[in-house]
Design a protein around this motif. Structure first.
Motif, PDB file in Angstrom:
ATOM      1  N   VAL A 251       0.840  -1.210   0.000  1.00  0.00           N
ATOM      2  CA  VAL A 251       0.000   0.000   0.000  1.00  0.00           C
ATOM      3  C   VAL A 251       0.869   1.252   0.000  1.00  0.00           C
ATOM      4  O   VAL A 251       0.649   2.202  -0.763  1.00  0.00           O
ATOM      5  N   CYS A 252       1.865   1.249   0.872  1.00  0.00           N
ATOM      6  CA  CYS A 252       2.743   2.433   0.959  1.00  0.00           C
ATOM      7  C   CYS A 252       3.599   2.581  -0.309  1.00  0.00           C
ATOM      8  O   CYS A 252       3.932   3.702  -0.721  1.00  0.00           O
ATOM      9  N   THR A 254       2.638   1.845  -3.284  1.00  0.00           N
ATOM     10  CA  THR A 254       1.739   2.435  -4.287  1.00  0.00           C
ATOM     11  C   THR A 254       1.681   3.950  -4.123  1.00  0.00           C
ATOM     12  O   THR A 254       1.714   4.713  -5.101  1.00  0.00           O
ATOM     13  N   LEU A 255       1.550   4.417  -2.867  1.00  0.00           N
ATOM     14  CA  LEU A 255       1.524   5.850  -2.583  1.00  0.00           C
ATOM     15  C   LEU A 255       2.810   6.507  -3.061  1.00  0.00           C
ATOM     16  O   LEU A 255       2.806   7.572  -3.704  1.00  0.00           O
ATOM     17  N   LYS A 258       3.033   6.559  -7.025  1.00  0.00           N
ATOM     18  CA  LYS A 258       2.107   7.414  -7.746  1.00  0.00           C
ATOM     19  C   LYS A 258       2.342   8.903  -7.486  1.00  0.00           C
ATOM     20  O   LYS A 258       2.054   9.726  -8.350  1.00  0.00           O
ATOM     21  N   LYS A 299      -7.216  11.486  -3.539  1.00  0.00           N
ATOM     22  CA  LYS A 299      -6.619  10.166  -3.750  1.00  0.00           C
ATOM     23  C   LYS A 299      -5.318  10.030  -2.971  1.00  0.00           C
ATOM     24  O   LYS A 299      -5.029   8.979  -2.381  1.00  0.00           O
ATOM     25  N   HIS A 300      -4.549  11.077  -2.973  1.00  0.00           N
ATOM     26  CA  HIS A 300      -3.280  11.050  -2.252  1.00  0.00           C
ATOM     27  C   HIS A 300      -3.529  10.850  -0.764  1.00  0.00           C
ATOM     28  O   HIS A 300      -2.873  10.021  -0.092  1.00  0.00           O
ATOM     29  N   TYR A 303      -4.634   7.213  -0.041  1.00  0.00           N
ATOM     30  CA  TYR A 303      -3.481   6.302  -0.068  1.00  0.00           C
ATOM     31  C   TYR A 303      -2.608   6.457   1.174  1.00  0.00           C
ATOM     32  O   TYR A 303      -2.078   5.507   1.732  1.00  0.00           O
ATOM     33  N   ASP A 306      -4.427   4.802   4.013  1.00  0.00           N
ATOM     34  CA  ASP A 306      -4.318   3.338   3.880  1.00  0.00           C
ATOM     35  C   ASP A 306      -2.944   2.848   4.297  1.00  0.00           C
ATOM     36  O   ASP A 306      -2.808   1.799   4.948  1.00  0.00           O
ATOM     37  N   CYS A 307      -1.946   3.625   3.963  1.00  0.00           N
ATOM     38  CA  CYS A 307      -0.569   3.233   4.344  1.00  0.00           C
ATOM     39  C   CYS A 307      -0.409   3.240   5.852  1.00  0.00           C
ATOM     40  O   CYS A 307       0.116   2.295   6.459  1.00  0.00           O
TER      41      CYS A 307
END
Length: 577
Positions: A251-252, A254-255, A258, A299-300, A303, A306-307
């Motif tokens: 998850v992290c 992905t952040l 992106k 979105k940022h 994320y 979620d991280c």
């Protein structure tokens, strides 16, 4: 009616009885009939075992009484003095002092003569002719002669009185014998029952302690269950925490991937201006830029949350697992301590149980041997029970003889020994003979001779099956350090140890009738039916015409297989014990 007859027998006047024997021939015939009947009466053999019954040692003997009656009858006859019973036909004599006829009725001895001159005595029974032709001699010629009779007198009155006394005394004596024997048997049986009662009083405490041990066993099993739960949680942690960590990293990542390359806002504005669509107004352009960055920012932020959340889960799971890691060790230590307490308690109780069972077994064995011997000599046709009935039958025969004597019926006397007498109405059976000793024996000591089957003896096979059944291999019990587990048995020949605390077990093909707590005495089992050899342990082979195999094994029937007649379906042959 029966009472009236008995009273008549008991109190018949002797004078009336004497009148019944007025006939000279009748008394002799009756005496002979009574002697014959008494000699034909089979008396029960005197039992020496009766002397062991309290109260019976001083009772008179029916055998002695019968012998006394026979002796009295044999001496009841006596010779009366002589008396003139007839005279020789003296019609041709000038003078004579005898006026009787020539017919002499005599039952005994008779002689013919006069004064000092007589013939020998002749035994007669009935009427004779008083003539020299009858006696075939003339002891003194030319003198009128006479006949003299000397009769045998049978005085049966003393015999009747003696017989009456025997019948009167012995009938209640038989009833008294039955009471004394029955009381003695009940006392002996009572001693056996007291062994049970004494043990069962102790067994109440044993059961209480057993419930306490069972409670500790259940507590121990629950403890191992909690230990297992901690282990399973930690096992889950070993896969779950890495999974959570991997997911958090993804998850992290992905952040990072992106949003790491996104330019600074002021530069972005400059870049976006170069790409403004010619047809857009400034207002439309600005609104589009605003919406773009607003959506990108949301979105940022998502994320990023979620991280952070993923790593919080990792931290929480790690903390939870670490707490159970400590719980696992502390739970194991607690369970081990519970096991030590439980097995120490069980060991001590097994010693108490064994001592109580040993005491009970000793008491019961001694009492059972005494009871068995007493039952053997008391019950049935060959015991005191049969002896009482035989005595009563003898009394009934004597009563019949007495009744017939008083009636002067010699034919009835002969039938007295042949009649069937109903003894069931006299209640001479001993009810205690029907007592089944095995039915009153306690079963609580069934483990005392086979410690391997005692589920409360730590170290035994049964204990392991009883206590550790259902416990996961992940939480194995610690090594038993209780007293009974540390005992090392020196097993005798033909046996082997069953493990610490388990005692000794006979080898294959051997058995023990006395499986003690310490060690058994093992004996070889003989070859079964259809086979031959020294013993099962040394090897048995099927006989000629039989087929199969015999293989020694531990425990009944001490072998596997069997021998069957050739051509028949083979089936294991069970050992006959």
């Amino acid at each position: 009616m029966k009472r009236l007859v008995w009273l008549c027998l008991a109190y018949w006047p002797a004078a009336l009885a004497a009148k019944l024997f007025a006939s000279k021939a009748g008394s002799r015939h009756i005496r002979d009939s009574v002697l014959k009947a008494l000699n034909a009466t089979e008396l029960p053999a005197e039992k020496s075992t009766l002397q062991s019954v309290p109260g019976l040692s001083g009772l008179p003997s029916l055998q002695i009484a019968r012998d006394s009656l026979v002796a009295a009858l044999q001496t009841s006859s006596s010779w009366k003095g002589t008396e003139r019973c007839a005279c020789e036909d003296a019609s041709h004599w000038k003078s004579t002092d005898c006026k009787l006829s020539t017919n002499c009725e005599c039952y005994g001895k008779v002689r013919f003569g006069k004064g000092q001159r007589w013939t020998n005595w002749f035994t007669v029974s009935g009427n004779i002719s008083c003539t020299k032709d009858f006696f075939q001699e003339d002891p003194i010629e030319s003198i009128p002669k006479e006949c003299q009779c000397m009769e045998e007198h049978d005085d049966l009155e003393p015999t009747i009185e003696a017989l009456q006394k025997v019948v009167t005394n012995f009938r209640p004596q038989i009833v008294e014998q039955k009471k004394l024997i029955d009381a003695h048997m009940k006392t002996t049986l009572g001693n056996l029952l007291r062994c049970n009662e004494h043990f069962l009083m102790k067994f109440e405490d044993i059961k209480l302690q057993s419930r306490s041990i069972d409670s500790k066993i259940q507590e121990y099993k629950k403890c191992r269950g909690r230990q297992l739960k901690s282990i399973e949680i930690l096992e889950h942690c070993e896969t779950h925490v890495p999974d959570l960590t991997k997911k958090a990293e993804e998850v992290c990542a992905t952040l990072e991937r992106k949003y790491k390359s996104i330019p600074e806002p002021e530069n972005v504005w400059a870049l976006q201006c170069d790409v403004r669509i010619p047809q857009q107004t400034v207002h439309e352009y600005l609104m589009a830029e605003f919406e773009f960055w607003d959506t990108l920012g949301k979105k940022h932020d998502q994320y990023e949350r979620d991280c952070k959340d993923a790593w919080v889960k990792v931290e929480n799971a790690t903390a939870h697992c670490l707490s159970h890691a400590g719980t696992r060790e502390s739970t194991k230590d607690k369970c081990d301590a519970l096991q030590d307490q439980m097995e120490d308690h069980a060991c001590k109780q097994s010693v108490i149980d064994a001592a109580a069972c040993h005491e009970y077994g000793t008491c019961r064995d001694v009492s059972a041997v005494t009871w068995t011997k007493l039952k053997e000599i008391s019950c049935g046709e060959n015991g005191h029970e049969g002896h009482l009935k035989a005595q009563m039958q003898t009394i009934l025969i004597l009563e019949c003889i007495l009744f017939s004597m008083k009636n002067g019926n010699s034919n009835a006397i002969d039938e007295c020994t042949k009649r069937h007498y109903d003894l069931s109405k006299f209640d001479l059976d001993l009810p205690v003979c029907n007592q089944d000793v095995d039915a009153i024996s306690t079963k609580e000591c069934s483990y005392s001779k086979t410690p391997a089957s005692d589920p409360h003896l730590p170290g035994s096979v049964s204990y392991g099956e009883y206590v550790y059944r259902g416990i996961s291999p992940k939480t194995p019990p610690k090594e038993c350090v209780a007293t009974c587990c540390l005992q090392v048995f020196d097993c005798p020949v033909h046996s082997h140890a069953m493990g610490l605390g388990g005692g000794c077990l006979c080898n294959a093909g051997f058995k023990s009738d006395d499986f003690s707590l310490i060690s058994p005495y093992c004996t070889a089992v003989l070859c079964p039916e259809g086979s031959f050899g020294l013993s099962i342990a040394r090897g048995c082979k099927c006989r000629a015409g039989w087929e199969g195999y015999i293989k020694a094994k531990i425990g009944e029937p001490y072998y596997e297989g069997g021998c069957s007649p050739a051509g028949y379906e083979k089936a294991p042959v069970q050992l006959k014990r």
